[in-house]
Design an enzyme around this catalytic site. Structure first.
Site, mmCIF file in Angstrom:
data_model
loop_
_atom_site.group_PDB
_atom_site.id
_atom_site.type_symbol
_atom_site.label_atom_id
_atom_site.label_comp_id
_atom_site.label_asym_id
_atom_site.label_seq_id
_atom_site.Cartn_x
_atom_site.Cartn_y
_atom_site.Cartn_z
ATOM 1 N N ARG A 28 -38.414 19.402 35.262
ATOM 2 C CA ARG A 28 -37.695 19.584 36.528
ATOM 3 C C ARG A 28 -37.227 21.035 36.584
ATOM 4 O O ARG A 28 -36.344 21.457 35.837
ATOM 5 C CB ARG A 28 -36.485 18.633 36.607
ATOM 6 C CG ARG A 28 -35.730 18.758 37.942
ATOM 7 C CD ARG A 28 -36.622 18.255 39.065
ATOM 8 N NE ARG A 28 -36.043 18.542 40.377
ATOM 9 C CZ ARG A 28 -35.196 17.727 41.013
ATOM 10 N NH1 ARG A 28 -34.833 16.575 40.458
ATOM 11 N NH2 ARG A 28 -34.742 18.048 42.204
ATOM 12 N N GLY A 29 -37.882 21.813 37.453
ATOM 13 C CA GLY A 29 -37.678 23.250 37.480
ATOM 14 C C GLY A 29 -36.246 23.677 37.706
ATOM 15 O O GLY A 29 -35.762 24.629 37.082
ATOM 16 N N ASP A 31 -33.596 22.423 36.756
ATOM 17 C CA ASP A 31 -32.742 22.247 35.575
ATOM 18 C C ASP A 31 -32.988 23.309 34.504
ATOM 19 O O ASP A 31 -32.041 23.802 33.869
ATOM 20 C CB ASP A 31 -32.979 20.873 34.956
ATOM 21 C CG ASP A 31 -32.429 19.741 35.812
ATOM 22 O OD1 ASP A 31 -31.679 20.031 36.756
ATOM 23 O OD2 ASP A 31 -32.763 18.573 35.524
ATOM 24 N N ARG A 33 -36.007 25.858 34.407
ATOM 25 C CA ARG A 33 -37.043 26.875 34.591
ATOM 26 C C ARG A 33 -36.615 28.253 34.069
ATOM 27 O O ARG A 33 -37.361 28.928 33.364
ATOM 28 C CB ARG A 33 -37.453 26.974 36.060
ATOM 29 C CG ARG A 33 -38.502 28.096 36.293
ATOM 30 C CD ARG A 33 -38.921 28.210 37.746
ATOM 31 N NE ARG A 33 -39.849 27.136 38.091
ATOM 32 C CZ ARG A 33 -39.566 26.161 38.943
ATOM 33 N NH1 ARG A 33 -38.365 26.109 39.519
ATOM 34 N NH2 ARG A 33 -40.448 25.238 39.228
ATOM 35 N N GLY A 60 -51.865 27.364 48.749
ATOM 36 C CA GLY A 60 -52.759 26.767 49.715
ATOM 37 C C GLY A 60 -53.583 25.635 49.172
ATOM 38 O O GLY A 60 -54.231 24.917 49.912
ATOM 39 N N GLU A 94 -46.181 12.633 37.857
ATOM 40 C CA GLU A 94 -46.806 13.301 36.716
ATOM 41 C C GLU A 94 -46.738 12.422 35.475
ATOM 42 O O GLU A 94 -47.710 12.272 34.722
ATOM 43 C CB GLU A 94 -46.075 14.624 36.407
ATOM 44 C CG GLU A 94 -46.360 15.752 37.354
ATOM 45 C CD GLU A 94 -45.584 17.015 36.999
ATOM 46 O OE1 GLU A 94 -45.834 18.039 37.628
ATOM 47 O OE2 GLU A 94 -44.730 16.948 36.077
#
Length: 1172
Positions: A28-29, A31, A33, A60, A94
Site C-alpha cells: 500500500r503505497g 503507507d 512508499r 496509458g 493482487e
C-alpha cells in the site's frame, strides 16, 4: 521470522520455469512508499535482484491486466501488510492473484507484517476486519476470496517488524532470504538443463574455494576450448553467490578487452561490487582511500571468464587482497600459465572431458530431445559421434543440434563428412586458440598434429602448448584431442590446393605420387609416410634433391618388416636442413657421403641395412641428441661418440653384428641412456665408457658374449638403472658399491654369477638375481637399507643371511624354486609379500618368522614346500585367526565407497575385502575354523540365540578357507595360473532382509589350503543376523575361459569362521587396523540390505558334512538363565512376611549359585568364539 503452519511454495512436482522478474512487491503505497519501501527497493537493487513495483508500468496501459501478467512472470512475491493494506481493493486483488500463482505455478510467497499484528491478518480483526466489513456491501462477491487470501498469506512464515529491529536489520534479512530462494529456484531449473556430469566438476571447484576459510582466495578453472569451463564457473557462481555480500560475473573477458581497456573493465567490476555504476574508484594505478576501505569491508565473489593474457589478468586482479575476509575470485582460462603467474598455481582445477555415458546423454538430449539412449542402428551412429567428439561438450551440442530431426541416410552422410570436412562452428571456436599462438608455437603445434601425436614427449617448445590445453602428455606420450588435430590438418590443407605446395605432407597417395614422378616439392618442410599404405617403389638417386626446405622426413612401416622403398642405384642426396630423420628399413649400407645435417636432432633407422652410418669419417653433428638404430642387424660399428657432443640417448638394441664401440677417453658426453640389448657379438666395453657424468641407464640384456663390465663402473656417478639380464657377465666389479644413485640392478639369468660384498648402494630399491645359480648370498645383505624388492628365485643357496632383517624397507621377497633352501630366519618387519614356492628342502622357520607374519605380512605363498614342518603350518594358520580377532574398526579414510559416492545413497554396510592371503601345504582346514564342509563348496547355518544383541554387531569378521583340487582323474592337466576363488556370502536378518557380499582370493594352488579374510562394517545395529550361507566357486581369467573340463578344478573342502564384534570404539582397535590393513590391501564396497522372499527348507544350501565345534545349544543355555533369574525375582517378591524365611533364603541362594555357574560357562563360550 514469524512461525506458520503452511509452506510458502507449492508442491515439489511443479517444475520451476524461467521468469521475467525475480520479485514482485505487493504494498500500500500511501503507507510505506517513501520510507520503508524505498530503502528495501534500493537494497534489492544493490544485490541485483530484478524487482517489479507498480510505478514501473507505462502510462496509458491498462494497469489491471498488465499487473496480473506481471505477477505471473515473477519468481517470488513479497506481500507487505501495512496498516491500510486491506483498505485497497487493488492490493487485495493482487493478493488473490499471488495465491493463485502459488497454487498453479509454484510461485514463492513471502509476507512482511510491517507495524501490524500478524494475528489481525490471520483472524481478520483490527484494521483488517474493519476494511472487510466496509466492503461487504460494495464488493460482496469479492469479500470471500479476499478473506481467504488474507488468511492464507498470513499463515505463511514471514517477518514481523515489531520483533526484528531496527528496520535496516529487517531489510537485510528480507533481501538475503529472497536471494537464497532465487538461487535455489535457479539451480533447480539448472539441474534439468542437460548439464550432465556437472556436479562432480562443481564439487571439485568448491573444494578448492574452501568457502569456510576467511582468507582471500583465487581459483583457476583450466581446460581446452569447448570443454565446459564457463558452464562450470556459471554453475558455481549461482550456487554460492548468496554466501557473499557482493557478486560480479564478467563473461568473455577476452572479447570485452577488445572493446575497452583493462582499467575500464576493472572500474566496472568495482562499481558492481560497491554499488555504483559510475563509481569514481581512483586512478588507473591506485584506488582511492575510500574505495579501499569499502572494499576491505565487502565479502565479494568475482568471476572472470575466458581470460587470455596474463598481463590483462594481472591488471584486473591486482590489489584484490584488499577485498574483505572470505572473498573469492574465480578465473577461467585456456592457458594454465596465465593462472600460475597471478599466484593460483595451487588452486587450479583442470576440467576433464565427459565420459562416454555423460557424452551419450548430452548428445541424445540435443539430437533426439531425450536423455535415454536410442536402440538399434541409431545407437551405433550415436556412438560414432561420441568417439569423434571424445567428451567435448561443445562438439556434442553442436553435432547433436545439426543432426536433430534428420533420417538415417542424412546421419550417415553427415558422419562421413566429419572424417574429411570438420564442422565449421566447432572449428571456428577452436581456431581462436591457434590464432593466439606465436609463430614458432604454431609451427610446433602443427608438427605435433601432423606427425608427433602419440610419440614420446621429448619435443622442445611444448610448455606453452601444454599450458594452453592444446596438447597433453600421458604415459610419456604426446597427445592432442582429435578435433584439434583435425583443425590443424585443415589449416595445412587450406595453404594450397596442390599438396606439393603445402609445407607439410602426410597423405600416403600424395607422397607416393610426388616420389614416383620425381617432381619434388620446393615448399615442403615435412613428410610423414606410412609405408604400409603404398605399393613398392624404386627411388632414383636424386629423389630428394628438389626438397630444399625439408626439415622432417619420416618413413615408417608399423607392424611389418617388408621393405617398400628401394634405392637400386644408390642415394646421392639428403637435404642438410633435416632436423628429424626417421627411415624404417633403410636399404643402403651407409648414409650419403654428402649428407652433413648440422641441424639434425634425431636419427631413427630401425631395421636398416646399415653397416655403418658413414663410409668416411662421420661429420661433427653438434645438435644431434637421439640415435636409434635398433634391429639394424648388419651394423658393425658406430662413429666415435665424441663427434656428437650433445648426444643424450643411444639405442643399439638388436644390432647383432656390432663388435666395435668407439669412445674417446677425453670425451665428456651428455649421454643419459645406452641400450645394447641383444648385441650378441659385443665382447667387451672400453673403460672410457664410464667417463660420462650424466649416464643414468645401461642395458646389456642378452649380450651373451659380454663376460664382464668395466672395472671403473663405479665412476658412473649418476647411474640409476643397470640391466644385464641373460648376459654372459660372471662377476660384478667391486666398484659397483660406489654407485650411490643406483636404483635398479637386474642380472637375471646370468649363470655362475658371483656377487661382491655390498658396502654402498644407498639408493638401491630393486635387486633381482633370478636363476643365476648363486650358491651364497653375501652376509652383509642387510647394508642395503633402501632395498624394497628382492628377487632370488631359482638359486642354489641353502640359507639367507640373518642380516636381511636389517633391510628395514623390504616389502617383497621372492625365494621360489630355491630347492636347496632349508631354513628361513627372521625377516624384516616391513615385508608384505613372501613367495617361497617349490622350495622342496625347506623344513622349518624361525619363531620370529611367525611373529613377523602376525605383525605385517599380508600375502604368503608356501606352496609345494613338501618338507615344511606341520606344526609350523598350524601355527601360521593360527596367526591368521589372531590377526582377524585383533583387527578393529577401520578409520574414516578406509570407508571411501565409490559406488555410494556416485549413487548418492548411503550404504547399510561397507565390505573391506582384504587382499591378505596364506597358501600353505596340507589338506585339512584349521581346527579353529567354526564351520566346515569336508565334501563340498557350500555352507549354510542359523545363528539363533536368545540374546537380542548377540548378532546385532558393529562389525562381522569372516575367515575363509578352501581346499582346491583338480577334477577326478585329471590331476596332470590341472593349470594353476589364471584362476581365483570367490565366496558369495548371504546374511538374513530377523526382519527378512538380505545382505549379500562377495569375497575373493587369488592365491590358489592344488592340494593346498588357502586362507583369507574379510570384514563387514555395519552402519547400524538395527540389523540382527539370523542365518548365513556361503557358496564358493572357481573363477577363470579371460584367457582361461576356453579350458576344457579336463583342465579345470573344483572346491573339495571349505570353511568359514565368524566373529561378531561389538567393541569398535576402542582406540587400540582402530590403531590396530591402521597398522595391519593399509589402503592398498583392501577393496571397499557399499552393501545394502534388500527384502527377500523366504526360501522353502529344501531350497537352502545343503549342509554337507557341517561340523560345529560345540553340540551344546546356546539358545537353551540362554533360555535356562532367563528362567532361573525370573524364578529368583518371583521368590524374592512373593512373600508378604516381614521376617525372612530360612528355607526360602537357602533355596534362593542355591538358584543364584547355579545362575552364576551357567553365566561363567556362557562367557567362556563367547571368549572362544562360539558365539558373542
Amino acid at each position: 521470522m514469524a512461525s506458520s503452519s503452511s509452506s510458502s511454495s507449492s508442491s515439489s512436482s511443479i517444475k520451476p520455469q524461467w521468469k521475467k522478474y525475480d520479485l514482485f512487491i505487493s504494498f500500500r503505497g500511501a503507507d510505506i512508499r517513501d520510507g520503508f519501501l524505498s530503502h528495501l527497493y534500493e537494497a534489492l537493487h544493490r544485490k541485483q535482484i530484478f524487482t517489479f513495483k507498480d510505478e514501473n508500468l507505462d502510462r496509458g496501459e491498462e494497469i489491471s491486466p498488465a499487473l496480473l501478467k506481471t505477477i505471473e512472470n515473477s519468481l517470488l512475491s513479497l506481500v507487505i501488510f501495512s496498516e491500510n493494506y486491506a483498505f485497497s481493493p487493488w492490493c487485495l486483488d493482487e493478493l488473490v492473484k499471488i495465491l493463485e500463482c502459488q497454487e498453479t505455478t509454484g510461485q514463492i510467497v513471502l509476507p512482511v507484517f510491517y507495524r501490524v499484528d500478524p494475528s489481525d491478518v490471520q483472524e481478520l480483526t483490527g484494521r483488517f476486519g474493519d476494511a472487510l466489513a466496509q466492503y461487504k456491501e460494495k464488493f460482496k462477491e469479492n469479500v470471500e476470496s479476499w478473506s481467504r487470501a488474507l488468511k492464507g498469506t498470513a499463515n505463511i512464515s514471514g517477518w514481523d517488524s515489531r520483533i526484528i529491529k531496527p528496520e535496516s536489520k529487517l531489510i537485510d534479512e528480507i533481501v538475503n532470504d529472497v536471494r537464497k530462494k532465487i538461487n535455489h529456484s535457479f539451480l533447480s531449473v539448472y539441474a534439468n538443463d542437460g548439464l550432465f556430469g556437472i556436479d562432480s566438476r562443481v564439487k571439485k571447484v568448491e573444494s578448492l574455494l574452501c568457502l569456510e576459510s576467511e582468507d582471500v582466495r583465487m581459483v583457476g578453472i583450466w581446460g581446452m576450448p569447448g570443454i565446459g569451463k564457463t558452464t562450470i564457473a556459471d554453475k558455481v557462481f549461482n550456487k554460492i553467490a548468496n554466501k557473499f555480500e557482493s557478486q560480479c560475473f564478467i563473461a568473455n573477458v577476452r572479447e570485452e578487452l577488445e572493446k575497452r581497456t583493462p582499467v575500464q573493465l576493472r572500474h566496472e567490476i568495482l562499481g558492481k561490487l560497491l554499488g555504483g555504476e559510475n563509481l569514481d574508484v581512483g586512478t588507473p594505478c591506485t584506488l582511492r582511500h575510500s574505495t579501499k576501505r569499502r572494499l576491505q569491508n565487502t565479502k565479494a565473489l568475482v568471476v572472470l571468464d575466458d581470460v587470455y593474457g596474463y598481463l590483462h589478468l594481472k591488471e584486473l586482479v591486482e590489489g584484490w587482497n584488499l577485498c574483505g575476509p572470505g572473498s573469492r575470485i574465480i578465473v577461467t582460462s585456456k592457458d594454465k600459465q596465465v593462472l600460475e603467474i597471478v599466484g593460483c598455481e595451487k588452486c587450479i582445477c583442470k576440467v576433464e572431458k565427459l565420459n562416454d555415458c555423460e557424452s551419450l546423454q548430452l548428445f541424445n538430449l540435443h539430437a533426439f530431445k531425450q536423455t535415454q539412449p536410442t536402440n538399434g542402428y541409431m545407437r551405433q551412429l550415436s556412438e560414432r559421434v561420441i568417439s569423434y567428439t571424445r567428451g567435448v561438450p561443445l562438439a556434442l551440442k553442436v553435432l547433436g543440434c545439426s543432426l536433430y530431426g534428420k533420417g538415417v541416410k542424412e546421419w550417415e552422410s553427415e558422419l562421413k563428412k566429419l572424417d574429411t570436412i570438420p564442422n565449421k562452428e566447432i572449428q571456428g571456436i577452436l581456431r581462436r586458440s591457434y590464432d593466439g599462438l606465436e609463430e614458432n608455437e604454431k609451427s610446433i603445434f602443427l608438427d605435433i598434429a601432423c606427425f608427433f601425436k602419440g610419440e614420446n614427449k621429448d619435443q622442445s617448445g611444448i610448455r606453452s602448448l601444454l599450458d594452453k590445453s592444446l596438447v597433453t602428455i600421458s604415459k610419456e606420450k604426446l597427445g592432442m584431442h582429435d578435433l584439434l588435430q583435425q583443425m590443424d590438418k585443415d589449416i595445412v590443407c587450406k595453404e594450397n590446393k596442390k599438396p606439393r605446395k603445402r609445407c607439410r605432407m602426410w597423405n600416403a597417395e600424395d607422397i607416393y605420387y610426388i616420389l614416383k614422378t620425381d617432381k619434388g616439392a620446393e615448399s615442403v618442410e615435412a613428410i610423414s609416410l606410412d609405408l604400409s599404405k603404398i605399393r613398392n617403389i624404386e627411388l632414383c638417386p636424386s629423389a630428394f634433391e628438389k626438397f630444399f626446405k625439408l626439415r622432417l622426413l619420416k618413413f615408417y612401416n608399423p607392424g611389418s618388416k617388408e621393405m617398400k622403398l628401394h634405392l637400386p642405384k644408390d642415394l646421392n642426396f639428403l637435404p642438410n636442413e633435416l632436423r628429424f630423420l626417421y627411415w624404417d628399413q633403410y636399404p643402403l649400407k651407409s648414409l650419403p657421403s654428402t649428407f652433413c645435417p648440422e641441424n639434425l636432432v634425431e636419427l631413427h633407422m630401425h631395421s636398416s641395412q646399415l653397416e655403418q652410418l658413414w663410409n668416411e669419417d662421420a661429420p661433427c653433428l653438434k645438435n644431434l641428441k637421439f640415435v636409434d638404430l635398433r634391429n639394424s642387424k648388419q651394423l658393425i660399428r658406430i662413429p666415435d661418440m665424441s663427434k656428437f657432443p650433445e648426444l643424450e640417448v643411444v639405442i643399439l638394441r638388436g644390432c647383432m653384428s656390432l663388435v666395435d664401440f668407439s669412445w674417446s677417453s677425453k670425451y665428456q658426453s651428455k649421454i643419459t641412456d645406452l641400450h645394447f640389448g641383444k648385441c650378441s657379438k659385443l665382447v667387451s666395453l672400453p673403460n672410457s665408457m664410464c667417463n660420462p657424468k650424466f649416464l643414468k641407464q645401461l642395458d646389456f640384456t642378452d649380450c651373451v658374449n659380454l663376460h664382464g663390465l668395466p672395472e671403473n663402473l663405479g665412476d658412473l656417478e649418476s647411474l640409476e638403472y643397470l640391466i644385464a639380464t641373460r648376459s654372459g657377465i660372471k662377476r660384478l666389479p667391486s666398484s659397483i658399491n660406489q654407485l650411490k644413485k643406483l636404483y635398479f640392478l637386474i642380472c637375471d639369468g646370468c649363470e655362475g654369477l658371483i656377487l661382491p660384498h655390498f658396502t654402498g648402494l644407498a639408493s638401491l630399491f630393486h635387486l633381482s638375481f633370478d636363476d643365476c645359480g648363486i650358491s651364497e648370498i653375501p652376509g652383509n645383505l642387510g647394508s642395503l637399507r633402501s632395498l624394497a624388492h628382492l628377487y632370488l628365485r631359482g638359486n642354489n643357496f641353502r640359507s639367507i643371511p640373518t642380516s636381511i632383517k636389517q633391510c628395514s624397507k623390504l616389502t617383497t621377497l621372492v625365494l621360489s624354486d630355491c630347492k636347496r633352501l632349508q631354513f628361513l630366519p627372521e625377516l624384516p618387519s616391513a615385508l608384505q609379500w613372501l613367495a617361497v614356492i617349490n622350495c622342496i628342502s625347506l623344513e622349518s622357520v624361525s619363531r620370529s618368522f611367525k611373529q613377523g607374519y602376525m605383525n605385517s605380512w599380508f600375502l604368503m605363498d608356501l606352496s609345494k614346500c613338501i618338507k615344511l614342518d606341520q606344526s609350523a603350518c598350524s601355527q601360521l594358520m593360527e596367526c591368521l585367526l589372531l590377526k582377524l580377532q585383533s583387527i578393529g574398526q577401520p578409520e574414516e579414510q578406509f570407508l571411501f565407497n565409490e559406488h555410494c559416492q556416485y549413487s548418492g545413497k548411503k550404504a547399510d554396510a561397507t565390505l573391506h575385502d582384504c587382499l591378505e592371503c596364506l597358501c600353505i601345504p596340507g589338506s585339512e582346514l584349521p581346527e579353529w575354523m567354526m564351520y566346515k564342509n569336508d565334501s563340498g563348496s557350500s555352507l549354510s547355518f542359523s545363528l539363533t540365540t536368545s540374546d537380542p544383541h548377540s548378532h546385532s554387531p558393529d562389525f562381522i569378521k569372516i575367515a575363509f578357507g578352501v581346499l582346491v583340487a583338480p577334477k577326478a582323474n585329471h590331476s596332470r592337466n590341472f593349470i594353476e595360473t589364471g584362476i581365483s576363488i570367490s565366496c558369495r556370502c548371504n546374511f538374513i536378518t530377523d526382519s527378512g532382509d538380505s545382505l549379500e557380499m562377495h569375497s575373493f582370493c587369488r592365491l590358489i594352488k592344488r592340494h593346498h589350503i588357502s586362507l583369507w579374510y574379510s570384514n563387514i562394517h555395519l552402519h547400524s545395529r538395527k540389523f540382527r543376523i539370523r542365518e548365513a550361507s556361503f557358496q564358493f566357486s572357481i573363477n577363470y581369467s579371460f584367457n582361461r575361459l576356453h579350458l576344457s573340463e579336463a583342465h579345470k578344478c573344483k572346491v573339495y573342502k571349505c570353511g568359514v569362521h565368524l566373529i561378531f564384534d561389538h567393541n569398535l570404539d576402542d582406540d587400540d582397535n582402530g590403531k590396530r587396523w591402521s597398522e595391519m590393513v593399509f589402503h592398498d590391501r583392501t577393496m571397499s564396497e557399499g552393501l545394502f540390505f534388500t527384502p527377500i522372499v523366504e526360501y522353502e527348507h529344501d531350497e537352502q544350501y545343503p549342509l554337507q558334512g557341517l561340523k560345529e565345534k560345540q553340540e551344546f545349544k546356546c539358545f537353551d543355555l540362554n533360555f535356562s538363565l532367563s528362567f532361573l533369574f525370573t524364578l529368583v525375582i518371583c521368590l524374592a517378591t512373593a512373600s508378604d512376611q516381614t521376617k525372612a524365611q530360612p528355607t526360602l533364603m537357602v533355596f534362593t541362594l542355591m538358584l543364584i549359585h547355579v545362575c552364576l555357574k551357567l553365566l561363567s560357562f556362557n562367557s567362556s563360550l563367547s571368549l572362544h568364539g562360539i558365539y558373542s
